[in-house]
Structure formats: C-alpha cells, structure tokens
Design a protein around this motif. Structure first.
Motif, PDB file in Angstrom:
ATOM      1  N   ARG A 175      -2.406   5.164   4.296  1.00 25.97           N
ATOM      2  CA  ARG A 175      -1.582   3.956   5.172  1.00 25.97           C
ATOM      3  C   ARG A 175      -1.489   2.711   4.122  1.00 25.97           C
ATOM      4  NH1 ARG A 175      -3.106  -0.819   7.318  1.00 25.97           N
ATOM      5  NH2 ARG A 175      -5.434  -0.631   7.081  1.00 25.97           N
ATOM      6  N   TYR A 182      19.022   6.973   1.447  1.00 26.86           N
ATOM      7  CA  TYR A 182      17.600   7.682   1.056  1.00 26.86           C
ATOM      8  C   TYR A 182      17.900   9.148   1.296  1.00 26.86           C
ATOM      9  CZ  TYR A 182      17.866   8.464   6.290  1.00 26.86           C
ATOM     10  OH  TYR A 182      18.098   8.933   7.534  1.00 26.86           O
ATOM     11  N   ARG A 234      14.480  -3.289   7.454  1.00 26.22           N
ATOM     12  CA  ARG A 234      14.724  -2.985   8.862  1.00 26.22           C
ATOM     13  C   ARG A 234      16.001  -3.418   9.348  1.00 26.22           C
ATOM     14  NH1 ARG A 234       9.698  -5.465  12.600  1.00 26.22           N
ATOM     15  NH2 ARG A 234       8.060  -5.181  10.864  1.00 26.22           N
ATOM     16  N   LYS A 268       6.403   0.839   0.168  1.00 27.66           N
ATOM     17  CA  LYS A 268       7.378   0.338   0.973  1.00 27.66           C
ATOM     18  C   LYS A 268       7.851  -0.993   0.456  1.00 27.66           C
ATOM     19  CE  LYS A 268       7.489   3.237   5.156  1.00 27.66           C
ATOM     20  NZ  LYS A 268       7.081   3.242   6.351  1.00 27.66           N
ATOM     21  N   SER A 312       7.843  10.643   1.333  1.00 30.52           N
ATOM     22  CA  SER A 312       7.302  12.096   1.191  1.00 30.52           C
ATOM     23  C   SER A 312       5.788  11.774   1.021  1.00 30.52           C
ATOM     24  CB  SER A 312       8.017  12.906   0.226  1.00 30.52           C
ATOM     25  OG  SER A 312       7.140  14.212  -0.003  1.00 30.52           O
ATOM     26  N   GLU A 316       2.159   1.626   2.608  1.00 25.07           N
ATOM     27  CA  GLU A 316       2.835   0.059   2.595  1.00 25.07           C
ATOM     28  C   GLU A 316       3.107  -0.530   1.476  1.00 25.07           C
ATOM     29  OE1 GLU A 316       3.147  -1.761   5.498  1.00 25.07           O
ATOM     30  OE2 GLU A 316       2.662   0.162   6.746  1.00 25.07           O
ATOM     31  N   GLU A 368       7.579  14.821   4.636  1.00 34.90           N
ATOM     32  CA  GLU A 368       8.556  13.637   5.068  1.00 34.90           C
ATOM     33  C   GLU A 368       7.665  12.856   6.167  1.00 34.90           C
ATOM     34  OE1 GLU A 368      13.099  12.316   5.961  1.00 34.90           O
ATOM     35  OE2 GLU A 368      12.198  13.814   7.346  1.00 34.90           O
ATOM     36  N   GLN A 369       7.119  11.535   6.012  1.00 34.64           N
ATOM     37  CA  GLN A 369       6.509  10.619   6.809  1.00 34.64           C
ATOM     38  C   GLN A 369       7.320   9.683   7.665  1.00 34.64           C
ATOM     39  OE1 GLN A 369       2.937  11.064   7.430  1.00 34.64           O
ATOM     40  NE2 GLN A 369       3.307  12.939   6.435  1.00 34.64           N
ATOM     41  N   SER A 370       8.484   9.160   6.712  1.00 33.64           N
ATOM     42  CA  SER A 370       9.488   8.565   7.370  1.00 33.64           C
ATOM     43  C   SER A 370      10.528   8.328   6.752  1.00 33.64           C
ATOM     44  CB  SER A 370       8.797   6.841   7.490  1.00 33.64           C
ATOM     45  OG  SER A 370       8.464   6.251   6.190  1.00 33.64           O
ATOM     46  N   ARG A 371      11.737   7.629   6.842  1.00 38.90           N
ATOM     47  CA  ARG A 371      12.917   7.767   6.410  1.00 38.90           C
ATOM     48  C   ARG A 371      12.926   7.692   4.683  1.00 38.90           C
ATOM     49  NH1 ARG A 371      15.803   2.836   8.189  1.00 38.90           N
ATOM     50  NH2 ARG A 371      14.524   1.821   6.894  1.00 38.90           N
ATOM     51  N   ILE A 393       8.913   7.848  -2.596  1.00 36.67           N
ATOM     52  CA  ILE A 393       9.932   7.398  -1.615  1.00 36.67           C
ATOM     53  C   ILE A 393      11.389   7.379  -2.405  1.00 36.67           C
ATOM     54  CG2 ILE A 393       9.778   4.819  -1.891  1.00 36.67           C
ATOM     55  CD1 ILE A 393      10.176   4.446   1.075  1.00 36.67           C
TER      56      ILE A 393
END
Length: 314
Positions: free
Chosen positions: A120, A256, A38, A127, A269, A124, A263-266, A287
């Motif tokens: 989900r 990145y 973050r 990440k 995929s 997580e 793409e779902q977030s930074r 990712i």
C-alpha cells in the motif's frame, strides 16, 4: 498519630503489560490527495504507444464558398493536409521492487498484514511520482511542453487577478482548472484580499477549492517553489498552470496502458517475483503513464510567480 499505611495496588506500568494497544496503520506524511490525477481525463492505450496526429493549419486552412446564387459559380477545391511526422508518445515506466522477509510477514501480520501495508505504501509512493512526472518530466511533462506562445510572466511578481485573467486569455476555449502550489494559491488569495475581490469557492471530491472566474484552482506540491515541495524560506518562485482537459476538447489527456498483468488500478501493475533462498519475497510495482497536449492552446503557464509578498493592512 499513627502513619497511614501505604495502599498496595497494581502499578500502571505492570498493568500495561496486559493491555491491548490500539494501533494505526503506517502513516506516510509525504502523501498528497493527488488532485491532478483525479481531475485529468485519461485515455487507455492498447500497445503503450500514442500517436498525436495533427492537421497542417494556416491562416485559411480550407476555402469555402458562401453564396446565395444557385448556379454559375465556381466552388473552391482543396483538402485538409496532415502532418507527415506526427509526435508519438511511448508510455514511461515508473517501477520499484519491495522486498519482504517471509518470517516478518508470517509472524507479525496481525492486526495489519505486513505485505499489504508494504505494498500500500509503495503504491502510494509510485503514484506520487506519477503525478510529479506528469508535470515535470523532461519528455512529456506539461511544464516542458507548453508552447512558447502560451507562456506569460507575472507583471509584478505576485499572482494577481490581472495575471490570472491574462492566463485565461491564453486558454479561453473551455478551460478546466488552474493548477498551483499551495503557497502560490495563498499568495493569490492575499492579492485578492488586497483588492477586495475574495475568490468564490467550489466543492470537488468533498473538499473546498478557491476559484477564479468560475474556474477551480487545484493545489499540488509537484509545481515546486524554487525546486522544492516544501520550501523553508518565506520567499520563492513558482509557476501556475491553466489546463483544458479532455480528448473531445483537444485538451490534455493522461495516457496509461490498459489490462497490464497484475493490474491493481489504472495502469498500475503489482507482480510477485518469487522467494529467494534467504526467505525474501519480492514484488515488482510498475505504473505505465504519459501525458499529451493535444493542441497548443490547451495549456498556459504563468511563470516567475513570487509566493513571498505580504501586505500591511494597517
């Protein structure tokens, strides 16, 4: 006296069969806030490759004239040279495949969609691995890429205010944050208490963090204690990092890939891979990430930090 007649009533066990049960979504205890990803500055790449160009520097990289004389002076000549073979970072892929039985997703998706919940939790988990790799990767991890000149040893084993000040002297150009395991932060707090200099706190992301010299101390369990996230022993060794982040500050940047399919977030995929003849639906999660230290003095590390030293205040 006549015996009282037994009251006939529906039992709680029987009534339970008609009751609605309020359920939670699946809970994953190993998930963390991932403060590092973050707070780190991120740079989007076009092709998955990042070339870190640097200037060859010496004690006097370029001579310059400082004189009030308007004429009859020789202005020094020169140029600023570049490294001929700069380092290139190629994004690393962290991937996993999630299989879901279509019968399960068809029949048991109320009140929670089974596909969404599986994805989900998988996202997580991926990440979490991403944050661990930023610190521990043999290729681009910060711990493996700290310059030797930026490494110091704890003087007494415990993380003392003196050690933290020494770390600041290594990353003195606009330091952004310390990074430490929660056990190391607790050990530092004990040393501050012993000296009567309790650290101030600051609010970030709606949470409280200790600071030292105004620099927040960010917690992560990816800076392992004796190689473990959750050490069972009261003793152990770990590291504390001090980081400057931001490309404009010649600090640390996360890397990145921008615009990946699905793409779902930074850099993340999620792609549907199809359904096989047995009714298993498969989803590929990937990712793409890396990290680069733009200048040596952007990171310093305090090594050999003992988290098991306690004091008797009697």
């Amino acid at each position: 006296m006549a015996e009282k007649s037994k009251i006939q009533t529906l039992s709680a066990h029987a009534a339970y069969q008609l009751a609605n049960v309020t359920k939670t979504s699946p809970q994953f205890e190993s998930l963390t806030p991932r403060w590092l990803t973050r707070i780190l500055d991120w740079k989007a790449l076009e092709t998955g490759i990042f070339r870190l160009n640097k200037v060859k520097e010496g004690d006097t990289p370029l001579d310059a004239l400082c004189s009030h004389v308007a004429s009859h002076v020789n202005i020094p000549e020169g140029f600023v040279d570049y490294e001929a073979k700069p380092r290139e970072y190629i994004l690393n892929a962290i991937s996993t495949i999630i299989n879901i039985d279509t019968k399960v997703s068809d029949l048991y998706s109320s009140p929670y969609d089974q596909i969404k919940e599986q994805l989900r939790l998988a996202i997580e988990s991926v990440k979490e691995r991403q944050e661990s790799q930023i610190l521990n990767s043999d290729d681009y991890g910060l711990l493996k890429n700290v310059a030797d000149s930026q490494r110091i040893e704890s003087r007494t084993g415990s993380p003392t205010p003196d050690d933290m000040d020494e770390l600041i002297s290594k990353v003195w150009k606009e330091p952004s944050f310390f990074l430490a395991h929660p056990r190391a932060i607790a050990a530092f707090g004990r040393e501050c208490t012993r000296r009567g200099v309790p650290p101030a706190t600051v609010t970030l992301f709606g949470s409280q963090f200790l600071t030292w010299r105004g620099i927040p101390i960010i917690s992560t369990d990816k800076l392992f204690v004796d190689g473990l996230k959750k050490p069972k022993s009261q003793t152990g060794k770990t590291n504390i990092l001090l980081v400057r982040t931001g490309e404009n500050k010649r600090g640390v940047v996360g890397l990145y890939q921008a615009g990946v399919p699905g793409e779902q977030s930074r850099g993340l995929s999620v792609r549907f891979m199809g359904i096989d003849k047995n009714g298993l639906a498969s989803y590929l999660l990937s990712i793409y990430c890396s990290a680069a230290i733009l200048s040596d003095d952007a990171v310093g590390v305090l090594e050999g930090v003992d988290v098991g030293n306690y004091h008797n205040y009697k």
